[in-house]
Design an enzyme around this catalytic site. Structure first.
Site, PDB file in Angstrom:
ATOM      1  N   ASP A 169       0.818  -1.218   0.000  1.00 25.11           N
ATOM      2  CA  ASP A 169       0.000   0.000   0.000  1.00 25.11           C
ATOM      3  C   ASP A 169       0.850   1.264   0.000  1.00 25.11           C
ATOM      4  OD1 ASP A 169       0.722  -0.825   2.633  1.00 25.11           O
ATOM      5  OD2 ASP A 169      -0.786   0.496   3.511  1.00 25.11           O
ATOM      6  N   HIS A 193      -3.261   7.640   7.259  1.00 22.97           N
ATOM      7  CA  HIS A 193      -3.173   6.176   7.274  1.00 22.97           C
ATOM      8  C   HIS A 193      -4.269   5.564   8.151  1.00 22.97           C
ATOM      9  CE1 HIS A 193      -1.228   2.148   7.598  1.00 22.97           C
ATOM     10  NE2 HIS A 193      -0.714   2.478   6.415  1.00 22.97           N
TER      11      HIS A 193
END
EC number: 3.1.26.11
Length: 319
Positions: free
Chosen positions: A67, A272
């Site tokens: 990611d 995040h």
């Protein structure tokens, strides 16, 4: 100087946020920008902000989880199609060079510019870039794989030139003025030495931006974030889920706030976020952190934070 949030999600994208990527837009006098992490579809996210891919100068990768890197080969390839011909330097953990070059080899990708790799070693703290106006330090964080945080520090400069005072000391207008403005000491024809602080109005303190990768709370986070103007810290989980966060090498909202407070940072941007939280719930996450560190935001995709240059410090002791 501005930080753009291109992706603020953890693990995988969802309808409200893409996976991790941030861009540092350099000051107006600079033409380029730097990229920090490059999750899948980062090049698509760039189409929504005023940054030209051809102007990308440096890429800093925190760690090799997908990611954070799956979008990198495509973005670097597209830079050639966008007219990018100037060199790019890529910084990251061991393996980043092999990853990019393997994808390029298997896909027959050719670049129209030079790409240089700088793989980081897991040291306590090291300077990985020093370009005159800015320096970048990297330090290892606490995650499931080698992971780094970056501290971008701008050098302090003299305040506005006091032209009349400089002339009274014998400095002629012209190149010597320029040297003094840039922080250089000059020597006159008669041997007189003129220092920038002799003829400028204080010192303009350089800005500091700290961008951390995925991490559980650790001492290195404090070192990298010390007195930063802006700390960007992951907050994958809400307060109360510390055990789960640490199991996967992450932090909670309150832990991010505690790091900002302990480091003496001036501002905190959390990012995040786990996919379990909708954008509507980000206000609650920000409120959790604000109870510890008031100057905090929960970043969303395409949001940005401006880091303004401070006013001259007239009590500063020098550059």
């Amino acid at each position: 100087m501005k930080v753009w949030f291109l992706g603020t999600g953890a693990g995988r994208p969802n309808k409200q946020r893409n996976v991790t990527s941030m861009a540092l837009q350099l000051p107006d006098s600079e033409s380029g920008w730097w990229l920090f992490d490059c999750g899948e579809a980062t090049q698509h996210q760039l189409m929504h902000v005023p940054l030209k891919l051809s102007k990308l100068e440096r890429v800093f990768v925190t760690h090799m989880h997908g990611d954070h890197v799956y979008g990198l080969p495509g973005l670097l390839s597209s830079r050639s199609f966008a007219g990018g011909i100037t060199p790019v330097t890529l910084y990251g953990p061991a393996g980043i060079k092999s990853y990019v070059e393997t994808v390029f080899a298997l896909t027959g990708t050719m670049l129209d510019y030079d790409l240089t790799f700088h793989e980081l070693e897991e040291e306590e703290l090291s300077t990985v870039y020093d370009g005159g106006r800015f320096s970048v330090s990297a330090g290892p964080l606490v995650h499931r794989v080698p992971c780094f945080g970056y501290r971008i520090a701008e050098r302090s400069t003299p305040g506005p030139l006091l032209a009349d005072k400089a002339k009274s000391l014998g400095v002629k207008a012209g190149p010597l003025f320029g040297k003094l403005k840039s922080g250089e000491t000059v020597t006159l024809e008669d041997g007189t030495v003129i220092r920038p602080e002799d003829v400028t109005d204080g010192v303009i303190r350089g800005r500091v931006v700290t961008l951390l990768g995925d991490t559980s709370p650790c001492d290195m986070s404090l070192t990298l974030a010390k007195e930063a103007d802006l700390l960007v810290h992951e907050a994958t989980f809400a307060a109360g889920l510390e055990e789960k966060a640490h199991e996967f090498g992450h932090s909670t909202t309150v832990e991010a706030a505690r790091t900002a407070l302990a480091a003496g940072a001036k501002g905190l941007a959390m990012t995040h976020f786990s996919g379990r939280y909708s954008n509507e719930e980000l206000a609650k996450l920000a409120a959790e952190a604000a109870a510890v560190f008031p100057n905090v935001i929960a970043a969303t995709d395409f949001s940005s934070v401006e880091i303004s240059r401070p006013l001259p410090d007239r009590e500063g002791s020098g550059l």
